[in-house]
Design a protein around this motif. Sequence first.
Motif, PDB file in Angstrom:
ATOM      1  N   ARG A 246      38.586   3.547  -0.192  1.00 44.31           N
ATOM      2  CA  ARG A 246      37.861   4.646   0.454  1.00 44.31           C
ATOM      3  C   ARG A 246      36.907   5.321  -0.526  1.00 44.31           C
ATOM      4  O   ARG A 246      35.800   5.714  -0.162  1.00 44.31           O
ATOM      5  CB  ARG A 246      38.856   5.671   1.030  1.00 44.31           C
ATOM      6  CG  ARG A 246      39.490   5.231   2.340  1.00 44.31           C
ATOM      7  CD  ARG A 246      40.070   6.425   3.079  1.00 44.31           C
ATOM      8  NE  ARG A 246      41.129   7.061   2.310  1.00 44.31           N
ATOM      9  CZ  ARG A 246      42.437   6.760   2.424  1.00 44.31           C
ATOM     10  NH1 ARG A 246      42.813   5.819   3.274  1.00 44.31           N
ATOM     11  NH2 ARG A 246      43.338   7.380   1.681  1.00 44.31           N
ATOM     12  N   ARG A 247      37.348   5.457  -1.784  1.00 46.34           N
ATOM     13  CA  ARG A 247      36.475   6.084  -2.789  1.00 46.34           C
ATOM     14  C   ARG A 247      35.241   5.219  -3.040  1.00 46.34           C
ATOM     15  O   ARG A 247      34.112   5.732  -3.127  1.00 46.34           O
ATOM     16  CB  ARG A 247      37.252   6.265  -4.097  1.00 46.34           C
ATOM     17  CG  ARG A 247      36.426   6.818  -5.266  1.00 46.34           C
ATOM     18  CD  ARG A 247      35.783   8.138  -4.917  1.00 46.34           C
ATOM     19  NE  ARG A 247      34.998   8.654  -6.035  1.00 46.34           N
ATOM     20  CZ  ARG A 247      34.114   9.630  -5.940  1.00 46.34           C
ATOM     21  NH1 ARG A 247      33.873  10.198  -4.754  1.00 46.34           N
ATOM     22  NH2 ARG A 247      33.453  10.054  -7.002  1.00 46.34           N
ATOM     23  N   VAL A 248      35.429   3.904  -3.125  1.00 48.16           N
ATOM     24  CA  VAL A 248      34.295   2.999  -3.340  1.00 48.16           C
ATOM     25  C   VAL A 248      33.340   3.058  -2.154  1.00 48.16           C
ATOM     26  O   VAL A 248      32.107   3.108  -2.312  1.00 48.16           O
ATOM     27  CB  VAL A 248      34.788   1.560  -3.585  1.00 48.16           C
ATOM     28  CG1 VAL A 248      33.622   0.572  -3.524  1.00 48.16           C
ATOM     29  CG2 VAL A 248      35.470   1.468  -4.932  1.00 48.16           C
ATOM     30  N   LEU A 249      33.888   3.059  -0.945  1.00 47.14           N
ATOM     31  CA  LEU A 249      33.039   3.129   0.247  1.00 47.14           C
ATOM     32  C   LEU A 249      32.273   4.448   0.311  1.00 47.14           C
ATOM     33  O   LEU A 249      31.109   4.496   0.737  1.00 47.14           O
ATOM     34  CB  LEU A 249      33.892   2.952   1.512  1.00 47.14           C
ATOM     35  CG  LEU A 249      34.459   1.551   1.741  1.00 47.14           C
ATOM     36  CD1 LEU A 249      35.380   1.545   2.956  1.00 47.14           C
ATOM     37  CD2 LEU A 249      33.321   0.553   1.942  1.00 47.14           C
ATOM     38  N   GLU A 250      32.933   5.520  -0.137  1.00 46.92           N
ATOM     39  CA  GLU A 250      32.246   6.818  -0.150  1.00 46.92           C
ATOM     40  C   GLU A 250      31.070   6.803  -1.123  1.00 46.92           C
ATOM     41  O   GLU A 250      29.970   7.290  -0.819  1.00 46.92           O
ATOM     42  CB  GLU A 250      33.239   7.910  -0.541  1.00 46.92           C
ATOM     43  CG  GLU A 250      32.626   9.306  -0.602  1.00 46.92           C
ATOM     44  CD  GLU A 250      33.627  10.357  -1.053  1.00 46.92           C
ATOM     45  OE1 GLU A 250      33.192  11.505  -1.284  1.00 46.92           O
ATOM     46  OE2 GLU A 250      34.814  10.029  -1.206  1.00 46.92           O
ATOM     47  N   LEU A 251      31.296   6.215  -2.327  1.00 46.63           N
ATOM     48  CA  LEU A 251      30.201   6.142  -3.306  1.00 46.63           C
ATOM     49  C   LEU A 251      29.080   5.230  -2.816  1.00 46.63           C
ATOM     50  O   LEU A 251      27.893   5.503  -3.021  1.00 46.63           O
ATOM     51  CB  LEU A 251      30.753   5.625  -4.642  1.00 46.63           C
ATOM     52  CG  LEU A 251      31.729   6.564  -5.359  1.00 46.63           C
ATOM     53  CD1 LEU A 251      32.294   5.907  -6.603  1.00 46.63           C
ATOM     54  CD2 LEU A 251      31.030   7.866  -5.734  1.00 46.63           C
ATOM     55  N   MET A 252      29.442   4.145  -2.136  1.00 47.17           N
ATOM     56  CA  MET A 252      28.439   3.249  -1.574  1.00 47.17           C
ATOM     57  C   MET A 252      27.612   3.963  -0.505  1.00 47.17           C
ATOM     58  O   MET A 252      26.388   3.793  -0.408  1.00 47.17           O
ATOM     59  CB  MET A 252      29.099   1.999  -1.003  1.00 47.17           C
ATOM     60  CG  MET A 252      29.711   1.086  -2.056  1.00 47.17           C
ATOM     61  SD  MET A 252      30.630  -0.310  -1.336  1.00 47.17           S
ATOM     62  CE  MET A 252      29.297  -1.220  -0.572  1.00 47.17           C
ATOM     63  N   SER A 253      28.288   4.776   0.287  1.00 46.41           N
ATOM     64  CA  SER A 253      27.581   5.543   1.318  1.00 46.41           C
ATOM     65  C   SER A 253      26.610   6.539   0.686  1.00 46.41           C
ATOM     66  O   SER A 253      25.488   6.724   1.173  1.00 46.41           O
ATOM     67  CB  SER A 253      28.596   6.274   2.202  1.00 46.41           C
ATOM     68  OG  SER A 253      27.944   7.086   3.140  1.00 46.41           O
ATOM     69  N   GLN A 254      27.039   7.166  -0.426  1.00 52.31           N
ATOM     70  CA  GLN A 254      26.150   8.104  -1.105  1.00 52.31           C
ATOM     71  C   GLN A 254      24.892   7.403  -1.623  1.00 52.31           C
ATOM     72  O   GLN A 254      23.772   7.923  -1.489  1.00 52.31           O
ATOM     73  CB  GLN A 254      26.898   8.769  -2.264  1.00 52.31           C
ATOM     74  CG  GLN A 254      28.003   9.728  -1.840  1.00 52.31           C
ATOM     75  CD  GLN A 254      28.747  10.286  -3.018  1.00 52.31           C
ATOM     76  OE1 GLN A 254      28.482   9.946  -4.178  1.00 52.31           O
ATOM     77  NE2 GLN A 254      29.729  11.165  -2.751  1.00 52.31           N
TER      78      GLN A 254
END
Length: 455
Positions: A246-254
Amino acid sequence: MGWLIPRLLATVLVVLAGALVGMALGAVSHWPAVGALLGAAVGALLHAFFDALRAHRFMDWLRRQHEGAAPRDAGFWGEVGYRVERSVRLLERRVDSEHARLDQFLSAIEASPNGVMLLDANDQIEWCNSVAADHFGLDPQRDRRQRVTNLVRAPVFVAYLQSGAYDDAVSFAGPGSRGTISVLIRTYGEGMKLVLSQDITERERNDAMRRDFVANVSHEIRTPLTVLAGFIETMGNLPLTEVERRRVLELMSQQTTRMQTLVGDLLTLAQLEGSPRPPADRWVAVQRLFAQVQVDARALSAARHTLNFNGGETAQIAGAEAELLSAIANLVNNAVRYTPSGGNVDVSWTQRGDGAGELRVRDSGIGIAREHLPRLTERFYRVDGSRSRDTGGTGLGLSIVKHVAQRHGGELEVTSEPGKGSSFTLVFPAPRVRSSEPATQPQQVDESIDRIGTA
């Protein structure tokens, strides 16, 4: 040949008349033949004298540079004078016409935005227009007939002039380092040279800005792409826990949002530069703009700042609503991003005495050092690059604001001091600002109805 026969007849008649007179006088002294010869000789001399007198008047007119009219004598010299005078006057008219055409041609060259200089076979200055004189640091009158290499000592220009290879232009710094001059030489006539010069300072500056812009765009896009590629590789090769995923996906979204914002700002700039000026008869209410900007600003602030929107209740601006909204939103969002939690962001509208309108965004944020203020509106210019990227900025916001202000005939004014906040003011000219009548409040309407009913 029409003058020859009358001239011969006149000569014969004068000689005969002299001979007859001489014969008559000679008959008195019993020498008629001698008298006839003497009379003919005297007649011939008189004819030659008057002919020489007319020739003298004609030659005197020629020596006086054709002043006035030619002598109006009869016979041969009158005909010669008339024809010579006509030829001279015709030639003078042609010369005057050529002088007028030359003056017109030189005036046209003088009006040229490029420099033009004419050199003779010895590289001496025959003529130059004022633009060329400015490019080379010359005096158009005083420096005529001077050798150009004695006056223009730029090594690049001297070597180019002496090389004889004039296929390509050369560039060098102008006198006093005032800019960059491009020079192209063309030969004509017997060793003559036409020197064309052009100030390319602005063009080189634009080319440099374009190169920097492309390099900055490439860098700005490459950074989030590199991050995304790294995250994708991580997710594909490493076993991640649900929290890590989830943290990686959040950074990718940013990073995706950052690229979308960058592309959106680039498209906005392209649209601003390529579209016609906003209409001056389409009015947008300031309060409507404030309402839309306030929603986004409060969402970005997340209750960490005190936001105040004041003034502009009846104010309207003539222009493109989308552009005005983009400019104000950029200013307010920047103020929120660079103001620490607990700070204030004040947005206000005031109207000057001359009718112009001021939309000011003032914050209590970190402020900006004086040396950065002149470059704030340059594309991708950041006072602190890492901090700007952390706040989600693209480095294009203030450039967009400046373009919008200029397209609406206004300007952007910036004042700031480190640690004391910043103030950004959009100034709109009086023709694009007006005040509308305030809407009637419901309570006032009810009171009016009650008064009418009572009456």
